[in-house]
Design a protein around this motif. Structure first.
Motif, PDB file in Angstrom:
ATOM      1  N   SER A   1       1.462   6.334  -7.095  1.00 55.20           N
ATOM      2  CA  SER A   1       0.528   7.183  -7.622  1.00 55.20           C
ATOM      3  C   SER A   1       0.847   8.449  -7.580  1.00 55.20           C
ATOM      4  N   LYS A   2       2.161   9.172  -6.805  1.00 53.35           N
ATOM      5  CA  LYS A   2       2.310  10.299  -6.812  1.00 53.35           C
ATOM      6  C   LYS A   2       3.662  10.661  -7.661  1.00 53.35           C
TER       7      LYS A   2
ATOM      8  N   ASP B   1       1.111   3.926  -3.164  1.00 52.64           N
ATOM      9  CA  ASP B   1       0.737   5.370  -2.884  1.00 52.64           C
ATOM     10  C   ASP B   1       2.154   6.328  -3.267  1.00 52.64           C
TER      11      ASP B   1
ATOM     12  N   GLN C   1       4.210  14.293   3.443  1.00 53.36           N
ATOM     13  CA  GLN C   1       3.550  13.069   3.885  1.00 53.36           C
ATOM     14  C   GLN C   1       3.617  12.808   5.189  1.00 53.36           C
TER      15      GLN C   1
ATOM     16  N   GLN D   1      -5.148  -0.998   6.415  1.00 51.50           N
ATOM     17  CA  GLN D   1      -4.816   0.304   5.603  1.00 51.50           C
ATOM     18  C   GLN D   1      -3.751   0.853   6.224  1.00 51.50           C
TER      19      GLN D   1
ATOM     20  N   GLU E   1       0.736  -1.198   0.098  1.00 50.23           N
ATOM     21  CA  GLU E   1      -0.014   0.150  -0.067  1.00 50.23           C
ATOM     22  C   GLU E   1       0.858   1.262  -0.023  1.00 50.23           C
ATOM     23  N   TRP E   2       1.750   1.086   0.732  1.00 48.56           N
ATOM     24  CA  TRP E   2       2.633   2.317   0.740  1.00 48.56           C
ATOM     25  C   TRP E   2       3.748   2.454  -0.724  1.00 48.56           C
TER      26      TRP E   2
ATOM     27  N   TYR F   1       3.326   9.142   7.256  1.00 52.17           N
ATOM     28  CA  TYR F   1       2.882   7.659   7.055  1.00 52.17           C
ATOM     29  C   TYR F   1       2.963   7.082   8.395  1.00 52.17           C
TER      30      TYR F   1
ATOM     31  N   ILE G   1      -2.173   7.892   6.114  1.00 50.79           N
ATOM     32  CA  ILE G   1      -1.428   8.827   5.234  1.00 50.79           C
ATOM     33  C   ILE G   1      -2.058  10.297   5.480  1.00 50.79           C
TER      34      ILE G   1
END
Length: 296
Positions: free
Chosen positions: A165-166, A162, A186, A197, A158-159, A188, A200
């Motif tokens: 996606s950035k 993320d 950010q 989950q 998940e990290w 975390y 963030i």
């Protein structure tokens, strides 16, 4: 040469790569991106959490079956009071991921010692009334440990997704200053977040933290009141064992550096029924205000 972050994502899905090696690769990414809080979490997963360390993640909480190691072998112990049973059989597993993997490969059933402040008191108050004599153990399933391992693996995924996606990719095995700057905006959080989950936050955001403390004054007063009543014989023999078991749970939580208020609340609710139906009206009238305060 593949980008660091994309390579990390692909590694998560490669079953030939152990979770230990996945964490090491993630640690490289975290250190090169200069994310100290994430690097700290990864190191704890790799090296283990200290025995008395606070902040062991919620996903490392497991619950097993209370057993008695008797001359007849291991026998299950039935505890009627849910709060007491939960206290005796819950455990935060602080071992490192490599250790947890090794344990799951050895056996499907794992036995650990309960976290009793006074094991002899528990044996006297719980095992003896049930007719079982023996040293307490808690039986866990290897599936509980596998769940922890897989949860950690999912959090890394998940990290990494993320970051991807950035646009933070780590081309040529390094990160640009622009990528590092995006990450610095950010926050975390892995340690105390329930569920799978990750959490963030962006700079400037606010959060309300859940209340974790309780009414320690009511807890102390209730323990003293119940202990005095038992010592002075103001509780009928029929219900004495019930009250002693619940009192033992409250005493253990009061002594703990990190009392679990959910367990205290459940114990107080159980005590309410005992006090209202099984003991004298004087003791009930004295104790119920404290019970009400702890049940909120």
């Amino acid at each position: 040469m593949p980008a660091l972050v994309r390579e990390l994502v692909n590694t998560v899905f490669d079953n030939s790569v152990s979770t230990t090696n996945l964490l090491r690769r993630a640690l490289v990414v975290a250190c090169r991106l200069e994310i100290p809080e994430l690097a700290e979490w990864l190191r704890k997963e790799l090296n283990g959490y200290g025995e008395n360390e606070t902040g062991v993640p919620e996903y490392r909480r497991v619950q097993g079956q209370l057993m008695a190691d008797t001359p007849r072998g291991l026998l299950p112990v039935r505890i009627e009071f849910s709060a007491t049973n939960k206290f005796l059989t819950e455990r935060f597993m602080g071992q490192s991921i490599p250790e947890l993997i090794q344990i799951t490969q050895i056996s499907t059933d794992i036995y650990i010692r309960p976290q009793f402040d006074d094991e002899q008191m528990i044996i006297q108050k719980i095992f003896t009334p049930s007719g079982i004599y023996g040293h307490p153990k808690v039986k866990l399933s290897s599936l509980d440990l596998t769940r922890i391992i897989e949860t950690v693996r999912t959090k890394v995924l998940e990290w990494a997704l993320d970051l991807e996606s950035k646009g933070i990719l780590g081309e040529n095995m390094t990160f640009t200053q622009e990528e590092k700057q995006i990450v610095q905006e950010q926050h975390y959080h892995f340690g105390n977040v329930s569920g799978s989950q990750i959490q963030i936050e962006s700079n400037g955001s606010t959060q309300t933290q859940p209340q974790t403390s309780g009414d320690t004054a009511s807890l102390t007063a209730l323990i003293q009141l119940l202990d005095d009543a038992l010592q002075q014989g103001r509780v009928t023999e029929e219900h004495r064992a019930e009250l002693e078991a619940e009192l033992a749970t409250l005493q253990a939580q009061a002594k703990s550096p990190k009392p679990k208020w959910t367990i205290i609340k459940e114990t107080a609710s159980s005590l309410r029924g005992i006090l209202e139906n099984a003991v004298g009206s004087v003791l009930a009238s004295q104790a119920l205000p404290y019970v009400a305060a702890l049940s909120r």
